[in-house]
Structures are given as structure tokens and as C-alpha cells.
Design a protein around this motif. Structure first.
Motif, PDB file in Angstrom:
ATOM      1  N   GLY A  77       0.800  -1.220   0.000  1.00 18.19           N
ATOM      2  CA  GLY A  77       0.000   0.000   0.000  1.00 18.19           C
ATOM      3  C   GLY A  77       0.831   1.266   0.000  1.00 18.19           C
ATOM      4  N   ASP A  78       2.107   1.157   0.340  1.00 17.57           N
ATOM      5  CA  ASP A  78       2.989   2.326   0.297  1.00 17.57           C
ATOM      6  C   ASP A  78       3.435   2.575  -1.136  1.00 17.57           C
ATOM      7  N   TRP A  79       3.942   3.764  -1.400  1.00 21.29           N
ATOM      8  CA  TRP A  79       4.383   4.136  -2.733  1.00 21.29           C
ATOM      9  C   TRP A  79       5.664   4.932  -2.640  1.00 21.29           C
ATOM     10  N   LEU A  80       6.356   5.015  -3.762  1.00 19.20           N
ATOM     11  CA  LEU A  80       7.572   5.824  -3.832  1.00 19.20           C
ATOM     12  C   LEU A  80       7.830   6.233  -5.268  1.00 19.20           C
ATOM     13  N   GLY A  81       8.495   7.357  -5.413  1.00 16.17           N
ATOM     14  CA  GLY A  81       8.911   7.818  -6.725  1.00 16.17           C
ATOM     15  C   GLY A  81       7.916   8.676  -7.465  1.00 16.17           C
ATOM     16  N   GLU A  82       6.908   9.215  -6.756  1.00 12.55           N
ATOM     17  CA  GLU A  82       5.880   9.999  -7.456  1.00 12.55           C
ATOM     18  C   GLU A  82       6.442  11.247  -8.120  1.00 12.55           C
ATOM     19  N   ILE A  83       7.504  11.812  -7.562  1.00 10.35           N
ATOM     20  CA  ILE A  83       8.100  13.009  -8.164  1.00 10.35           C
ATOM     21  C   ILE A  83       8.665  12.682  -9.547  1.00 10.35           C
ATOM     22  N   ALA A  84       9.068  11.428  -9.761  1.00 10.52           N
ATOM     23  CA  ALA A  84       9.588  11.017 -11.071  1.00 10.52           C
ATOM     24  C   ALA A  84       8.548  11.175 -12.170  1.00 10.52           C
ATOM     25  N   LEU A  85       7.273  11.096 -11.805  1.00 13.84           N
ATOM     26  CA  LEU A  85       6.236  11.235 -12.815  1.00 13.84           C
ATOM     27  C   LEU A  85       6.109  12.667 -13.308  1.00 13.84           C
ATOM     28  N   LEU A  86       6.620  13.603 -12.532  1.00 14.33           N
ATOM     29  CA  LEU A  86       6.389  15.011 -12.824  1.00 14.33           C
ATOM     30  C   LEU A  86       7.641  15.801 -13.160  1.00 14.33           C
ATOM     31  N   THR A  87       8.797  15.326 -12.739  1.00 12.79           N
ATOM     32  CA  THR A  87      10.038  16.054 -12.987  1.00 12.79           C
ATOM     33  C   THR A  87      11.128  15.099 -13.439  1.00 12.79           C
ATOM     34  N   LYS A  88      12.197  15.648 -13.886  1.00 12.66           N
ATOM     35  CA  LYS A  88      13.379  14.845 -14.235  1.00 12.66           C
ATOM     36  C   LYS A  88      14.427  14.959 -13.129  1.00 12.66           C
ATOM     37  N   ALA A  89      13.980  15.303 -11.923  1.00 12.76           N
ATOM     38  CA  ALA A  89      14.892  15.496 -10.791  1.00 12.76           C
ATOM     39  C   ALA A  89      15.544  14.174 -10.399  1.00 12.76           C
ATOM     40  N   PRO A  90      16.781  14.236  -9.921  1.00  8.66           N
ATOM     41  CA  PRO A  90      17.441  13.024  -9.445  1.00  8.66           C
ATOM     42  C   PRO A  90      16.728  12.459  -8.221  1.00  8.66           C
ATOM     43  N   ARG A  91      16.844  11.167  -8.051  1.00  8.24           N
ATOM     44  CA  ARG A  91      16.258  10.500  -6.880  1.00  8.24           C
ATOM     45  C   ARG A  91      16.894  11.066  -5.615  1.00  8.24           C
ATOM     46  N   THR A  92      16.070  11.238  -4.595  1.00  7.00           N
ATOM     47  CA  THR A  92      16.563  11.778  -3.327  1.00  7.00           C
ATOM     48  C   THR A  92      16.969  10.679  -2.355  1.00  7.00           C
ATOM     49  N   ALA A  93      16.650   9.420  -2.677  1.00  5.55           N
ATOM     50  CA  ALA A  93      16.964   8.314  -1.774  1.00  5.55           C
ATOM     51  C   ALA A  93      17.088   7.021  -2.574  1.00  5.55           C
ATOM     52  N   THR A  94      17.649   6.014  -1.930  1.00  7.40           N
ATOM     53  CA  THR A  94      17.754   4.678  -2.500  1.00  7.40           C
ATOM     54  C   THR A  94      16.687   3.806  -1.853  1.00  7.40           C
ATOM     55  N   ALA A  95      16.012   3.009  -2.660  1.00 10.62           N
ATOM     56  CA  ALA A  95      15.003   2.082  -2.148  1.00 10.62           C
ATOM     57  C   ALA A  95      15.384   0.675  -2.586  1.00 10.62           C
ATOM     58  N   THR A  96      15.484  -0.231  -1.611  1.00 11.93           N
ATOM     59  CA  THR A  96      15.935  -1.590  -1.863  1.00 11.93           C
ATOM     60  C   THR A  96      14.929  -2.583  -1.296  1.00 11.93           C
ATOM     61  N   ALA A  97      14.578  -3.588  -2.087  1.00  9.56           N
ATOM     62  CA  ALA A  97      13.659  -4.628  -1.623  1.00  9.56           C
ATOM     63  C   ALA A  97      14.313  -5.420  -0.498  1.00  9.56           C
ATOM     64  N   THR A  98      13.614  -5.539   0.630  1.00 15.65           N
ATOM     65  CA  THR A  98      14.132  -6.313   1.767  1.00 15.65           C
ATOM     66  C   THR A  98      13.426  -7.663   1.872  1.00 15.65           C
ATOM     67  N   SER A  99      12.606  -7.967   0.883  1.00 18.16           N
ATOM     68  CA  SER A  99      11.930  -9.252   0.735  1.00 18.16           C
ATOM     69  C   SER A  99      11.526  -9.341  -0.733  1.00 18.16           C
ATOM     70  N   PRO A 100      11.006 -10.473  -1.175  1.00 10.14           N
ATOM     71  CA  PRO A 100      10.427 -10.470  -2.522  1.00 10.14           C
ATOM     72  C   PRO A 100       9.299  -9.427  -2.555  1.00 10.14           C
ATOM     73  N   VAL A 101       9.190  -8.703  -3.658  1.00  5.29           N
ATOM     74  CA  VAL A 101       8.232  -7.605  -3.775  1.00  5.29           C
ATOM     75  C   VAL A 101       7.388  -7.780  -5.036  1.00  5.29           C
ATOM     76  N   VAL A 102       6.108  -7.501  -4.885  1.00  5.71           N
ATOM     77  CA  VAL A 102       5.217  -7.330  -6.030  1.00  5.71           C
ATOM     78  C   VAL A 102       4.826  -5.860  -6.000  1.00  5.71           C
ATOM     79  N   ALA A 103       4.966  -5.193  -7.133  1.00  7.46           N
ATOM     80  CA  ALA A 103       4.675  -3.761  -7.186  1.00  7.46           C
ATOM     81  C   ALA A 103       3.992  -3.402  -8.496  1.00  7.46           C
ATOM     82  N   LEU A 104       3.275  -2.300  -8.454  1.00 13.56           N
ATOM     83  CA  LEU A 104       2.788  -1.673  -9.677  1.00 13.56           C
ATOM     84  C   LEU A 104       3.805  -0.614 -10.047  1.00 13.56           C
ATOM     85  N   VAL A 105       4.104  -0.499 -11.316  1.00 18.75           N
ATOM     86  CA  VAL A 105       5.039   0.521 -11.767  1.00 18.75           C
ATOM     87  C   VAL A 105       4.401   1.300 -12.920  1.00 18.75           C
TER      88      VAL A 105
END
Length: 139
Positions: A77-105
């Protein structure tokens, strides 16, 4: 087993960026959201890199770090990277899967195409962003 478009739309509705969107607008956004499976240890975003996609976690956990320090642990239910949809700004953080992940992209190019085709989504997304900025304290 893939999520139905209605299930994708329900997940997207929980994202503040899309909170003002109608059911039909959410279904259109869901149509461009791909379901992906990631292994534990997969880096979803890397601090400083150009952003091109937005993620909504369906299952699994992700740790968000900045300069090597933990900022947050995210789950379904959490999300990340919404700013990427609107700008070409560099990522402000690193996000790493700590388990197997299913996500919508959703990739930025498809999102911009939808905004062009359905301007009402753009207006609602901009409204959500404006509310967010207005609530952000300034120093």
C-alpha cells in the motif's frame, strides 16, 4: 497471478497524488500500471540517479535510505517515486527490496501521455501537489 484493473485502480486511489481522480480516471491510470515481481535485494531507486518510474507496493517490503542511513521501511500500500512522474529530478533516496516484492510501476513517459490525453487527470494531480506544498512547513 496478476491484479485486475479494478484492484490496480483501488491501490492507486490510496496514493495522495491520485486522490482526486474519478473511478474512470483511476482505471485509465491502472491500464498503464504494470505489475512486476522483484527479488529481495533489488534496488528500485538509487539516490542521485535520474528518475523514470513510480511504484506502489502490492506485497513485500522496501527499505529507503539516504546517504546510507535508514529513512523508512515501506510495505503493501505504500508508494515511492511519485516526483519522477512530474520532474526529471534526481532521486533523493535509494530504495531496496528487503523481501520479494510485487509492485505496480508507472513509467514517466506513459504517465505524461495519459496527462495529455486526459487533461482532467493533470488538473487533479496538480491540485494534489499544490495541497501538499501548501502543507509543507518552510524554514
Amino acid at each position: 497471478m496478476g491484479l485486475r484493473r479494478d484492484a490496480k485502480a483501488d491501490l492507486l486511489r490510496s496514493v495522495p497524488l491520485f486522490a482526486g481522480c474519478s473511478k474512470s480516471e483511476l482505471r485509465k491510470l491502472a491500464s498503464i500500471a504494470d505489475e512486476i515481481d522483484l527479488r529481495e535485494g533489488t534496488v528500485l531507486t538509487r539516490e542521485g540517479r535520474t528518475a523514470h518510474e513510480f511504484f506502489v507496493l502490492v506485497d513485500g517490503t522496501v527499505r529507503v535510505t539516504k546517504d546510507g542511513r535508514k529513512l523508512a521501511d515501506l510495505g503493501p500500500g505504500d508508494w515511492l517515486g511519485e516526483i519522477a512522474l512530474l520532474t526529471k529530478a534526481p532521486r533523493t533516496a535509494t530504495a531496496t527490496a528487503t523481501s520479494p516484492v510485487v509492485a505496480l510501476v508507472i513509467v514517466d513517459r506513459e504517465f505524461r501521455r495519459i496527462l495529455t490525453e486526459i487533461p482532467s487527470i493533470a488538473v487533479k494531480v496538480l491540485g494534489s501537489l499544490a495541497e501538499r506544498v501548501a502543507r509543507t512547513p518552510t524554514s
